[in-house]
Write a protein that holds these residues in place. Structure first.
Motif, mmCIF file in Angstrom:
data_model
loop_
_atom_site.group_PDB
_atom_site.id
_atom_site.type_symbol
_atom_site.label_atom_id
_atom_site.label_comp_id
_atom_site.label_asym_id
_atom_site.label_seq_id
_atom_site.Cartn_x
_atom_site.Cartn_y
_atom_site.Cartn_z
ATOM 1 N N GLY A 122 7.568 45.744 35.409
ATOM 2 C CA GLY A 122 7.037 45.965 34.075
ATOM 3 C C GLY A 122 7.927 46.914 33.290
ATOM 4 N N ALA A 152 3.324 51.033 33.798
ATOM 5 C CA ALA A 152 4.125 49.864 33.445
ATOM 6 C C ALA A 152 3.280 48.844 32.716
ATOM 7 C CB ALA A 152 4.727 49.229 34.690
ATOM 8 N N ARG A 153 3.830 48.311 31.625
ATOM 9 C CA ARG A 153 3.182 47.214 30.921
ATOM 10 C C ARG A 153 3.741 45.898 31.440
ATOM 11 N NH1 ARG A 153 3.280 48.470 24.573
ATOM 12 N NH2 ARG A 153 2.033 46.562 24.635
ATOM 13 N N PRO A 154 2.962 44.828 31.411
ATOM 14 C CA PRO A 154 3.452 43.537 31.927
ATOM 15 C C PRO A 154 4.708 43.087 31.194
ATOM 16 C CG PRO A 154 1.078 43.467 31.560
ATOM 17 C CD PRO A 154 1.565 44.753 30.953
ATOM 18 N N MET A 155 5.597 42.412 31.909
ATOM 19 C CA MET A 155 6.860 41.987 31.328
ATOM 20 C C MET A 155 6.655 41.050 30.137
ATOM 21 S SD MET A 155 9.264 43.637 32.694
ATOM 22 C CE MET A 155 10.460 42.808 31.672
#
Length: 346
Positions: A122, A152-155
């Motif tokens: 992410g 972390a944010r999703p890719m």
């Protein structure tokens, strides 16, 4: 998350670039390069090519030293640094900021022990990471469970930073890879060339003063490579671009649809075997007849016979091989090209 499986060319380039860079820890630098290659593939699949740029693309493709840019990519105007680690604790907010507090966004990449797969876990804005660290420091004693996680944010949310665009898979259509032997399509008498670089599809280039509409391939011709200071056939194909760049060997650019795989790929100096033998001896191509229909159009000499005359590891220019064998009484043998195959020495 996004999974990337690097191929042999990726591994060789990532490692050799780290060696050329002169890093104190080549393993760490190689893994970092693989992380950049993985993120580049993500960008190619999900983001418009006009809106991202890989700072180290040429350096890694040609195994040259990087320019020490403060970031690895620029995406939608944001400076992005790619962090790659086997230890996921390296992606805790405080650990990331301790190493890289200045970029806009950090992308986190986890790799397997044997580096055969990388997962983009992410991404997160640096300002958000700073806020999380500040919040964590405000607590004393045991950290609350809701803060004990990777930030972390999703890719797939990365494309939300830019304008609304349709999903665009812009991966290359080019079928060639470095080291392939090719000829100009439709040219029965065309010279065999070696693929040195496969350029990204958005890197439109010019040929003969006109912009090329399509994916470009840079090739070199064996007779020019033979004039270099070393035996290029003992260099891994991933490093040929670096070798040609270092030695100023001229490259020729073709649209990939104007090339095809060479039917008879052999040139003087190539290492070959006759694969239908149980334990084939290594041989070197001496000459290649121009007439493709000849039953015996490839002349070879066995390497152990050559080494008996010139010594182990002695290199001789392919243009001198035939005359040397004649003068030294080294027996040559003739075969049809279809009976032989490469036995690469890199």
């Amino acid at each position: 998350m996004y999974l990337n499986t690097p191929d042999e060319i990726d591994h060789e380039r990532a490692h050799h670039q780290a060696v050329i860079q002169g890093c104190d820890d080549v393993d760490v630098k190689r893994i970092g390069n693989l992380g950049e290659l993985a993120f580049e593939q993500f960008c190619r699949e999900y983001l418009p090519v006009e809106m991202w740029e890989w700072e180290n693309e040429t350096a890694i493709r040609r195994c040259n030293s990087e320019s020490f840019s403060g970031h690895d990519f620029e995406v939608f105007g944001y400076k992005i640094d790619v962090k790659t680690s086997r230890d996921v604790s390296a992606f805790r907010p405080a650990n990331i900021l301790a190493n890289d507090p200045d970029d806009d966004i950090i992308v986190m990449v986890w790799h397997r022990d044997n580096e055969d797969a990388l997962i983009l876990l992410g991404w997160e804005r640096t300002e958000t990471l700073k806020s999380k660290v500040t919040t964590q420091e405000a607590y004393s004693g045991e950290e609350p469970a809701k803060l004990a996680h990777l930030a972390a944010r999703p890719m797939n949310e990365l494309h939300d930073l830019g304008p609304n665009t349709a999903h665009l898979n812009q991966k290359p259509e080019n079928p060639f890879t470095p080291g392939d032997r090719v000829v100009k399509a439709g040219d029965e008498d065309g010279s065999v060339a070696v693929v040195v670089e496969v350029l990204p599809p958005e890197k439109n280039t010019t040929a003969y003063g006109q912009e090329m509409d399509g994916e470009a391939v840079n090739v070199a011709f064996p007779n020019m490579l033979d004039e270099g200071p070393g035996n290029w056939r003992e260099i891994h194909p991933a490093k040929l671009a670096s070798y040609c760049d270092d030695q100023d060997i001229k490259l020729y650019t073709y649209k990939h649809t104007n090339l095809e795989v060479a039917e008879n790929p052999f040139t003087p100096g190539d290492y070959v075997i006759k694969p239908d033998y149980d334990d084939p001896d290594l041989a070197v191509v001496l000459t290649v007849a121009k007439e493709k229909d000849d039953d015996r159009n490839i002349n070879i000499a066995f390497l152990h016979h050559l080494e008996g005359e010139v010594g182990d590891n002695a290199y001789m220019s392919p243009t001198d091989l035939e005359s040397f064998c004649d003068e030294s009484g080294i027996k040559s043998y003739s075969y049809n090209y279809a009976e032989l195959c490469f036995e690469h020495q890199f």
